[in-house]
Motif scaffolding. Sequence first.
Motif, PDB file in Angstrom:
ATOM      1  N   ALA A 208       0.811  -1.218   0.000  1.00 44.67           N
ATOM      2  CA  ALA A 208       0.000   0.000   0.000  1.00 44.67           C
ATOM      3  C   ALA A 208       0.843   1.266   0.000  1.00 44.67           C
ATOM      4  O   ALA A 208       0.413   2.309  -0.494  1.00 44.67           O
ATOM      5  CB  ALA A 208      -0.944  -0.010   1.205  1.00 44.67           C
ATOM      6  N   ASN A 209       2.057   1.188   0.544  1.00 45.12           N
ATOM      7  CA  ASN A 209       2.934   2.366   0.572  1.00 45.12           C
ATOM      8  C   ASN A 209       3.711   2.557  -0.725  1.00 45.12           C
ATOM      9  O   ASN A 209       4.531   3.474  -0.838  1.00 45.12           O
ATOM     10  CB  ASN A 209       3.902   2.284   1.752  1.00 45.12           C
ATOM     11  CG  ASN A 209       4.879   1.116   1.639  1.00 45.12           C
ATOM     12  OD1 ASN A 209       4.842   0.345   0.681  1.00 45.12           O
ATOM     13  ND2 ASN A 209       5.753   0.976   2.621  1.00 45.12           N
ATOM     14  N   GLY A 210       3.478   1.678  -1.716  1.00 45.60           N
ATOM     15  CA  GLY A 210       4.145   1.790  -3.003  1.00 45.60           C
ATOM     16  C   GLY A 210       5.402   0.964  -3.137  1.00 45.60           C
ATOM     17  O   GLY A 210       5.968   0.883  -4.243  1.00 45.60           O
ATOM     18  N   ASP A 239      12.167   0.388  -2.319  1.00 41.97           N
ATOM     19  CA  ASP A 239      11.464   1.476  -1.642  1.00 41.97           C
ATOM     20  C   ASP A 239      11.417   2.753  -2.473  1.00 41.97           C
ATOM     21  O   ASP A 239      11.082   3.825  -1.959  1.00 41.97           O
ATOM     22  CB  ASP A 239      12.110   1.760  -0.287  1.00 41.97           C
ATOM     23  CG  ASP A 239      13.559   2.227  -0.414  1.00 41.97           C
ATOM     24  OD1 ASP A 239      14.055   2.396  -1.558  1.00 41.97           O
ATOM     25  OD2 ASP A 239      14.195   2.430   0.634  1.00 41.97           O
ATOM     26  N   GLY A 240      11.730   2.637  -3.744  1.00 42.95           N
ATOM     27  CA  GLY A 240      11.764   3.804  -4.615  1.00 42.95           C
ATOM     28  C   GLY A 240      13.168   4.316  -4.861  1.00 42.95           C
ATOM     29  O   GLY A 240      13.396   5.091  -5.789  1.00 42.95           O
ATOM     30  N   ALA A 241      14.109   3.854  -4.018  1.00 46.03           N
ATOM     31  CA  ALA A 241      15.495   4.299  -4.156  1.00 46.03           C
ATOM     32  C   ALA A 241      16.468   3.140  -4.319  1.00 46.03           C
ATOM     33  O   ALA A 241      17.426   3.226  -5.085  1.00 46.03           O
ATOM     34  CB  ALA A 241      15.903   5.145  -2.946  1.00 46.03           C
ATOM     35  N   GLN A 242      16.244   2.047  -3.587  1.00 48.02           N
ATOM     36  CA  GLN A 242      17.172   0.933  -3.654  1.00 48.02           C
ATOM     37  C   GLN A 242      16.468  -0.381  -3.336  1.00 48.02           C
ATOM     38  O   GLN A 242      15.405  -0.401  -2.710  1.00 48.02           O
ATOM     39  CB  GLN A 242      18.332   1.126  -2.679  1.00 48.02           C
ATOM     40  CG  GLN A 242      17.913   1.154  -1.219  1.00 48.02           C
ATOM     41  CD  GLN A 242      19.084   1.375  -0.274  1.00 48.02           C
ATOM     42  OE1 GLN A 242      20.216   1.555  -0.704  1.00 48.02           O
ATOM     43  NE2 GLN A 242      18.817   1.344   1.019  1.00 48.02           N
ATOM     44  N   LYS A 268      -4.619  -5.577   4.686  1.00 45.54           N
ATOM     45  CA  LYS A 268      -4.297  -4.173   4.933  1.00 45.54           C
ATOM     46  C   LYS A 268      -3.309  -3.600   3.927  1.00 45.54           C
ATOM     47  O   LYS A 268      -3.070  -2.390   3.923  1.00 45.54           O
ATOM     48  CB  LYS A 268      -3.755  -4.008   6.352  1.00 45.54           C
ATOM     49  CG  LYS A 268      -4.775  -4.328   7.442  1.00 45.54           C
ATOM     50  CD  LYS A 268      -4.185  -4.096   8.827  1.00 45.54           C
ATOM     51  CE  LYS A 268      -5.202  -4.372   9.921  1.00 45.54           C
ATOM     52  NZ  LYS A 268      -4.626  -4.150  11.283  1.00 45.54           N
ATOM     53  N   GLY A 269      -2.728  -4.460   3.115  1.00 47.08           N
ATOM     54  CA  GLY A 269      -1.763  -3.994   2.132  1.00 47.08           C
ATOM     55  C   GLY A 269      -0.408  -3.650   2.714  1.00 47.08           C
ATOM     56  O   GLY A 269       0.423  -3.046   2.043  1.00 47.08           O
ATOM     57  N   LYS A 270      -0.179  -4.052   3.962  1.00 43.85           N
ATOM     58  CA  LYS A 270       1.069  -3.704   4.628  1.00 43.85           C
ATOM     59  C   LYS A 270       2.034  -4.878   4.722  1.00 43.85           C
ATOM     60  O   LYS A 270       3.151  -4.730   5.241  1.00 43.85           O
ATOM     61  CB  LYS A 270       0.791  -3.164   6.033  1.00 43.85           C
ATOM     62  CG  LYS A 270      -0.022  -1.876   6.028  1.00 43.85           C
ATOM     63  CD  LYS A 270      -0.257  -1.370   7.438  1.00 43.85           C
ATOM     64  CE  LYS A 270      -1.061  -0.060   7.429  1.00 43.85           C
ATOM     65  NZ  LYS A 270      -1.301   0.453   8.798  1.00 43.85           N
ATOM     66  N   GLY A 271       1.624  -6.045   4.253  1.00 49.86           N
ATOM     67  CA  GLY A 271       2.469  -7.226   4.319  1.00 49.86           C
ATOM     68  C   GLY A 271       2.092  -8.203   3.222  1.00 49.86           C
ATOM     69  O   GLY A 271       1.173  -7.961   2.440  1.00 49.86           O
TER      70      GLY A 271
END
Length: 406
Positions: A208-210, A239-242, A268-271
């Motif tokens: 959920a956090n991308g 995580d968007g960077a590495q 929940k989209g968190k795991g």
Amino acid sequence: MNRTDIRRGLLLLAATAAATGLAALSGTGAYAAGPLNWTQTKTPDPGNWYAFEDLEVLAADDVWSAGSGPDMPMIAHWDGADWTQHDLPGGVLSVQDLAVAGGDDVWGVGAGGTTWYEGRVVHYDGEKWSVVEVPYPEVGSAGQITMNNVVTTGDDVWATGIANRSIDGERVRSGFTLHFDGAEWTLAEIPIPDKATDVDYVGLDVLANGDIVASGVQFVPIPEDPAFSRAMPWVTEFDGAQWTDIGYADFGEISKHGAIADTAVDKKGKGIWFTGTLWQEDPETGAKTPEPYLVHYNGKTGEWSRPKLPTAVGVADGALAVDKRGGVVLAVSNGSGGGEGGGYLLHYDGETVERWEQPQHEGSWSYTQAAYVPGTNVLWLAGCTREESGRPITGVAAYGKVSLRH
């Protein structure tokens, strides 16, 4: 070796285990549900063998499934009454995975070309399918590209694959991602783990956090015999960077992992939930017994947890789905790669485990895909019937209401 080959190998190993007379292990039992009312659907008959290898359910009358046969892609749509097979462009030989944003926005990944080892990304706009040009990795004239998974979130599309190429005279497999932001595609290669020589199968999940989570198998040389490698689960997060390898659940010294059979983002989209097969090794005899498992990765804390399932001989077939309340269902082979029979389902509600019967067939079958109709307790299963050798015969798909006790 692709994901289907890995699963087939595990099924054949399970058949060997059954043939040698390995008995079911004792352990905590699961509550056995009464007979379930499954509805078998009449799947397409293309005049050739095939297996369903993906299942996407948007509604009771909007179900998509994909797979392949010999030089034949299979994409079919269920409208609540019938399956309709879709025609794909020439040069597309298989479809491994689908991502459905809507009836006029369906993405697929697979293979094509003359050798089955050229990646393909396809798109359906509600009227026709087309091949999408994307920036594949450079692999040279003798290299190979296989596409594995695709996910769509809003305007974004993520896809993963494996690049197989020669590096310093050695064949090396490494993973990569393709990302479409609504305007253009970008390519990023996934680093091979430090202690591994290469990797295989890249599963794909988006939290959920991308964050992007890729998973598969890493091949790590055995210290006492570096000419051989040990296949171990591999999970890495972007995580968007590495990219960061996040390890895996610890099963103890005498347990050997098979391939990760399937993954699913939690409610929940968190795991992420993972299922696979654990090969329990007898320290005295060296005999290995297959046992299905379920583990969870908490993307917020980085912790792994493993619910206790009833201990039994069997191989996780790859079907894994999260229900509307957060429970998880997985399909288990009965321990044979062919012959009579199929398997069963295990449903974990966070505290207890319930065992459900699978839709029945004559001969042998396996369900490698599972998905709920959103917001309901109607469960779809897809896979194929099989010959005694384990080879697919025809795709199968069934649905039914299941009990959610939590």
